[in-house]
Every structure is written in structure tokens, then in C-alpha cells.
Design a protein around this motif. Structure first.
Motif, PDB file in Angstrom:
ATOM      1  N   ALA A   9       0.834  -1.208   0.000  1.00  0.00           N
ATOM      2  CA  ALA A   9       0.000   0.000   0.000  1.00  0.00           C
ATOM      3  C   ALA A   9       0.860   1.247   0.000  1.00  0.00           C
ATOM      4  O   ALA A   9       1.944   1.276   0.583  1.00  0.00           O
ATOM      5  CB  ALA A   9      -0.912   0.002   1.225  1.00  0.00           C
ATOM      6  N   THR A  10       0.379   2.280  -0.672  1.00  0.00           N
ATOM      7  CA  THR A  10       1.092   3.554  -0.720  1.00  0.00           C
ATOM      8  C   THR A  10       0.469   4.540   0.259  1.00  0.00           C
ATOM      9  O   THR A  10      -0.616   4.319   0.794  1.00  0.00           O
ATOM     10  CB  THR A  10       1.045   4.150  -2.130  1.00  0.00           C
ATOM     11  OG1 THR A  10      -0.322   4.497  -2.430  1.00  0.00           O
ATOM     12  CG2 THR A  10       1.559   3.156  -3.162  1.00  0.00           C
ATOM     13  N   LEU A  11       1.151   5.651   0.463  1.00  0.00           N
ATOM     14  CA  LEU A  11       0.631   6.704   1.329  1.00  0.00           C
ATOM     15  C   LEU A  11      -0.685   7.240   0.775  1.00  0.00           C
ATOM     16  O   LEU A  11      -1.620   7.557   1.532  1.00  0.00           O
ATOM     17  CB  LEU A  11       1.656   7.823   1.468  1.00  0.00           C
ATOM     18  CG  LEU A  11       1.303   8.961   2.431  1.00  0.00           C
ATOM     19  CD1 LEU A  11       1.114   8.431   3.851  1.00  0.00           C
ATOM     20  CD2 LEU A  11       2.396  10.034   2.402  1.00  0.00           C
ATOM     21  N   ARG A  16      -6.621   7.872   1.112  1.00  0.00           N
ATOM     22  CA  ARG A  16      -7.944   7.597   0.535  1.00  0.00           C
ATOM     23  C   ARG A  16      -8.787   6.770   1.502  1.00  0.00           C
ATOM     24  O   ARG A  16      -9.979   7.034   1.707  1.00  0.00           O
ATOM     25  CB  ARG A  16      -7.773   6.855  -0.794  1.00  0.00           C
ATOM     26  CG  ARG A  16      -9.046   6.693  -1.600  1.00  0.00           C
ATOM     27  CD  ARG A  16      -8.787   5.960  -2.908  1.00  0.00           C
ATOM     28  NE  ARG A  16      -7.742   6.616  -3.691  1.00  0.00           N
ATOM     29  CZ  ARG A  16      -6.525   6.106  -3.882  1.00  0.00           C
ATOM     30  NH1 ARG A  16      -6.218   4.926  -3.370  1.00  0.00           N
ATOM     31  NH2 ARG A  16      -5.633   6.755  -4.605  1.00  0.00           N
ATOM     32  N   GLU A  17      -8.167   5.767   2.115  1.00  0.00           N
ATOM     33  CA  GLU A  17      -8.886   4.904   3.058  1.00  0.00           C
ATOM     34  C   GLU A  17      -9.373   5.685   4.282  1.00  0.00           C
ATOM     35  O   GLU A  17     -10.476   5.448   4.800  1.00  0.00           O
ATOM     36  CB  GLU A  17      -7.961   3.760   3.509  1.00  0.00           C
ATOM     37  CG  GLU A  17      -8.545   2.809   4.538  1.00  0.00           C
ATOM     38  CD  GLU A  17      -9.524   1.815   3.932  1.00  0.00           C
ATOM     39  OE1 GLU A  17     -10.191   1.098   4.713  1.00  0.00           O
ATOM     40  OE2 GLU A  17      -9.640   1.760   2.689  1.00  0.00           O
ATOM     41  N   ALA A  18      -8.554   6.632   4.741  1.00  0.00           N
ATOM     42  CA  ALA A  18      -8.894   7.416   5.938  1.00  0.00           C
ATOM     43  C   ALA A  18      -9.782   8.608   5.611  1.00  0.00           C
ATOM     44  O   ALA A  18     -10.295   9.263   6.524  1.00  0.00           O
ATOM     45  CB  ALA A  18      -7.618   7.882   6.641  1.00  0.00           C
ATOM     46  N   GLY A  19      -9.915   8.935   4.323  1.00  0.00           N
ATOM     47  CA  GLY A  19     -10.723  10.067   3.915  1.00  0.00           C
ATOM     48  C   GLY A  19     -10.082  11.404   4.251  1.00  0.00           C
ATOM     49  O   GLY A  19     -10.775  12.363   4.608  1.00  0.00           O
ATOM     50  N   VAL A  20      -8.736  11.469   4.129  1.00  0.00           N
ATOM     51  CA  VAL A  20      -8.009  12.712   4.416  1.00  0.00           C
ATOM     52  C   VAL A  20      -7.109  13.034   3.235  1.00  0.00           C
ATOM     53  O   VAL A  20      -6.935  12.231   2.313  1.00  0.00           O
ATOM     54  CB  VAL A  20      -7.152  12.597   5.708  1.00  0.00           C
ATOM     55  CG1 VAL A  20      -8.034  12.290   6.919  1.00  0.00           C
ATOM     56  CG2 VAL A  20      -6.068  11.521   5.543  1.00  0.00           C
ATOM     57  N   ALA A  23      -1.336  15.156   2.399  1.00  0.00           N
ATOM     58  CA  ALA A  23      -0.491  15.902   3.333  1.00  0.00           C
ATOM     59  C   ALA A  23      -0.835  15.551   4.772  1.00  0.00           C
ATOM     60  O   ALA A  23       0.044  15.379   5.628  1.00  0.00           O
ATOM     61  CB  ALA A  23      -0.619  17.393   3.099  1.00  0.00           C
ATOM     62  N   THR A  24      -2.145  15.434   5.062  1.00  0.00           N
ATOM     63  CA  THR A  24      -2.564  15.091   6.421  1.00  0.00           C
ATOM     64  C   THR A  24      -2.100  13.680   6.796  1.00  0.00           C
ATOM     65  O   THR A  24      -1.622  13.441   7.912  1.00  0.00           O
ATOM     66  CB  THR A  24      -4.089  15.199   6.553  1.00  0.00           C
ATOM     67  OG1 THR A  24      -4.487  16.545   6.311  1.00  0.00           O
ATOM     68  CG2 THR A  24      -4.555  14.761   7.935  1.00  0.00           C
ATOM     69  N   ALA A  25      -2.232  12.751   5.863  1.00  0.00           N
ATOM     70  CA  ALA A  25      -1.787  11.378   6.123  1.00  0.00           C
ATOM     71  C   ALA A  25      -0.293  11.341   6.396  1.00  0.00           C
ATOM     72  O   ALA A  25       0.186  10.640   7.304  1.00  0.00           O
ATOM     73  CB  ALA A  25      -2.137  10.477   4.936  1.00  0.00           C
ATOM     74  N   ARG A  46      -5.322   3.792  11.879  1.00  0.00           N
ATOM     75  CA  ARG A  46      -6.172   2.599  11.664  1.00  0.00           C
ATOM     76  C   ARG A  46      -6.177   2.203  10.189  1.00  0.00           C
ATOM     77  O   ARG A  46      -6.132   1.015   9.849  1.00  0.00           O
ATOM     78  CB  ARG A  46      -7.587   2.862  12.164  1.00  0.00           C
ATOM     79  CG  ARG A  46      -7.724   2.854  13.693  1.00  0.00           C
ATOM     80  CD  ARG A  46      -9.196   2.725  14.100  1.00  0.00           C
ATOM     81  NE  ARG A  46      -9.985   3.865  13.633  1.00  0.00           N
ATOM     82  CZ  ARG A  46     -10.170   4.979  14.316  1.00  0.00           C
ATOM     83  NH1 ARG A  46      -9.605   5.123  15.515  1.00  0.00           N
ATOM     84  NH2 ARG A  46     -10.900   5.972  13.823  1.00  0.00           N
ATOM     85  N   ALA A  47      -6.235   3.182   9.305  1.00  0.00           N
ATOM     86  CA  ALA A  47      -6.217   2.895   7.864  1.00  0.00           C
ATOM     87  C   ALA A  47      -4.889   2.251   7.471  1.00  0.00           C
ATOM     88  O   ALA A  47      -4.844   1.292   6.685  1.00  0.00           O
ATOM     89  CB  ALA A  47      -6.440   4.185   7.079  1.00  0.00           C
ATOM     90  N   ALA A  48      -3.796   2.777   8.013  1.00  0.00           N
ATOM     91  CA  ALA A  48      -2.474   2.222   7.710  1.00  0.00           C
ATOM     92  C   ALA A  48      -2.369   0.786   8.193  1.00  0.00           C
ATOM     93  O   ALA A  48      -1.808  -0.084   7.509  1.00  0.00           O
ATOM     94  CB  ALA A  48      -1.387   3.087   8.358  1.00  0.00           C
TER      95      ALA A  48
END
Length: 345
Positions: A9-11, A16-20, A23-25, A46-48
Motif C-alpha cells: 500500500a502507498t501513502l 484515501r482509506e482514511a478520507g483525508v 499531506a494530512t496522512a 487505523r487505515a495504515a
């Protein structure tokens, strides 16, 4: 939909998974000058975790200008001397969130240059060169050039060994330690000496042989050139050189220029049916940790090996000085069972 391979998985996927935003991720996972709220950060973490995301460390190092990796280059990872240095380096590194990567040259000095080039490409924070320098001037010039390039890219360089390169150095006083050992052995009444030395181009071996000769000279005891036997700077090298000494009829006091050679020499005596110290006396240098299991116990020069590794990392953590710093390290002679006083001294 095909299942994503673990760790691929990429950043952007995490964002996308976290809905942010991306830059925020990034700030949530890697830190930054702008703080991320607790709720958003938990969502990103949690998404990571769900995506089994693993940070791309080389890419992070590229973005930041340098990483948190310290490269430790040793000559022989099997030698307890180098594993003790590594222990000291890693102990301090762990307290400061640094990762230590260890590479062994297997006693091939030219490999140091290859490893430094690799570490520069990976933007490592620092490199520590542990072990003897070599008399090969062309090799040392090329190594210095590559280390200067590493330093110019905001890396740091520390040497554990001789003060032969223009960088911070943890300098073991080999010559003085060997001289002190020779004097104390002479005071025990020994007068017939033989040295098991390393290869001729190895500066640690050279300095210890010169120091031992210095110490004997103060007591009027000669060390003929044919009483200096050269071999590999290893346990097997010490064994082979000791076999040659035994076959020549030597029955005096042997100084092996490091402990692993001394251990090999003791094994050769045992295999040839000679008793240490009643028939042959043996001394080493370093006081490696495995000596606690050797019988008879080995006389040696005690060196604070782990502390040398710690000092190297301290140099990296300290602010840079105007020029290369030098930390001298002295040894302490420890006389044990392998070199008993001679009767009728």
C-alpha cells in the motif's frame, strides 16, 4: 477486486482509506511542523494498519535530506571485538531512535569503499568505520574522497581505529598498550619472546608489534625479526602461525596481537600436547568477552570495546566541531593464568 499484497500500500492509499488529504496522512504518520488532531491521526493510523502500510524509508530520507540510519562497517562480524563495538553503537542508537545497519568487509579493505558509496546513495545519517586502517595509500585516498562526498551530502563520519583519516576518530592507543604488556611480561622473568602478527599492511598489527618491541627494549630484551610470524588477523591465522612456532622448537612467551589469534594459538598448543603456561606462555590484546570461557585464562590488554562504540555514536549525536575530534582510548594490562612468573626470576 484482487487482494493487495501485504506491505504494498502507498501513502495515497492510506489517505484515501482514511478520507483525508495526502499531506494530512503524511503528517499523521511521519510527523511535521503542523500537528494533526487526535481524531484524524487515529483514523490515519487505523487505515495504515488495515492496509498493512509500510513507510518507504529511502523516499523519506530523500525528502528530509537524510535518514535515521547509521551504517557500521566492520572487518569481521565473527570476531567478538567487532560485535562488542556494535553492541555499544546500537545501545546508544536505540535511545535516540536511530537504526544501525552493519556490514562486514570480511577483511577485504576495498569493500569499505563500496559500502560507503551505497550508504551515500541511501542518504544514511552517518557511517562508522570500525577497524584497522591499511598501508595501501591509494585505497585510503579513494576512501577519503568518498567519505568527503558523504560528508558533503550532510552525512557524518566517525572512525574507530588509527588517526589516519580526516574525520572524528575514536583512537585506541595500540602501541602504548602493547609496550605496557611487554614490560609486565619482562618483569615476570620472560626473556624469549615470539609475536604472532597480522598481515604486514594492517596498521593495528604494525602498531602493536612496534609497541611490544618498545617495551621489551626498555628491559634490554631483543625481539628478532624472525620471531615475528605473520598470519591472518583471525583465530585460524593464530592457529597456523602457532603451529609454525611449535614446529620450529619455540618454547618461550608468545604475544598474539589480538585475542582471537591468541585463542587459536592456545588451541594449537593443546592439539600438539603442549601445556600453557608451563611449556609455552601466551598473551593477547583486546580482552574480548569470550575470554571468560577460555582456560587457562588469557593474559591480555583490556580495552573498553563497547565504550568505543558508544563514543562513536556520541560523536554523531554531538554538534559538529570546527575540525575532526579525537578521543584517545587507553588499554589496561591484565595478567592471568596463561603467563605465570618464571621460577628463579
Amino acid at each position: 477486486m484482487a487482494q493487495r499484497a501485504a506491505g504494498s500500500a502507498t501513502l495515497a492509499d492510506v489517505a484515501r482509506e482514511a478520507g483525508v488529504s495526502l499531506a494530512t496522512a503524511s503528517r499523521a504518520l511521519n510527523g511535521g511542523t503542523r500537528q494533526v488532531s487526535g481524531t484524524l491521526r487515529e483514523s490515519v493510523l487505523r487505515a495504515a494498519e488495515r492496509l498493512q502500510y509500510t513507510a518507504n524509508v529511502p523516499a523519506q530520507a530523500m525528502a528530509r535530506g537524510r535518514g535515521n540510519v547509521v551504517g557500521l562497517l566492520v572487518h569481521d562480524i565473527v570476531d567478538p571485538y567487532f560485535s562488542s563495538i556494535a553492541s555499544g553503537v546500537m545501545r546508544v542508537a536505540a535511545r535516540h531512535g536511530l537504526t544501525v545497519t552493519i556490514a562486514s568487509t570480511e577483511n577485504h579493505p576495498e569493500k569499505e569503499l563500496e559500502y560507503v558509496t551505497t550508504l551515500r546513495g541511501q542518504r544514511a545519517r552517518a557511517v562508522i568505520l570500525a577497524g584497522s586502517r591499511n598501508e595501501d595509500s591509494a585505497l585510503q585516498r579513494n576512501l577519503t574522497k568518498e567519505l568527503k562526498a558523504f560528508e558533503a551530502a550532510d552525512g557524518q563520519v566517525v572512525v574507530i581505529g588509527q588517526r589516519k583519516l580526516p574525520f572524528d576518530t575514536v583512537m585506541l592507543e595500540n602501541r602504548a598498550g602493547a609496550a605496557d604488556l611487554a614490560e609486565q611480561l619482562a618483569r615476570l622473568g620472560h626473556r624469549d619472546f615470539l609475536v604472532l602478527a597480522g598481515p604486514s599492511g594492517l596498521l593495528t598489527s604494525r602498531d602493536r608489534v612496534l609497541g611490544f618491541r618498545d617495551g621489551l627494549a626498555r628491559h634490554g630484551v631483543p625481539l628478532p625479526e624472525n620471531h615475528v610470524l605473520r598470519a591472518e588477523f583471525t583465530r585460524d591465522g593464530g592457529y597456523a602461525a602457532m603451529v609454525r612456532a611449535i614446529e620450529s622448537g619455540f618454547r618461550g612467551c608468545v604475544f598474539a596481537v589480538n585475542d582471537v589469534m591468541a585463542v587459536g594459538a592456545m588451541a594449537a598448543c593443546r592439539d600438539r600436547g603442549l601445556l600453557v603456561p608451563t611449556q609455552i606462555a601466551i598473551a593477547g590484546f583486546d580482552d574480548i568477552i569470550t575470554l571468560r570461557d577460555i582456560r587457562p585464562s588469557l593474559s591480555t590488554v583490556r580495552v573498553p570495546i563497547e565504550r568505543m562504540g558508544e563514543q562513536a555514536l556520541d560523536f554523531i549525536l554531538d554538534h559538529r566541531a570546527d575540525g575532526p575530534r579525537v578521543k584517545p582510548i587507553t588499554g589496561e594490562v591484565v595478567l592471568r593464568e596463561s603467563t605465570q612468573p618464571l621460577e628463579g626470576k
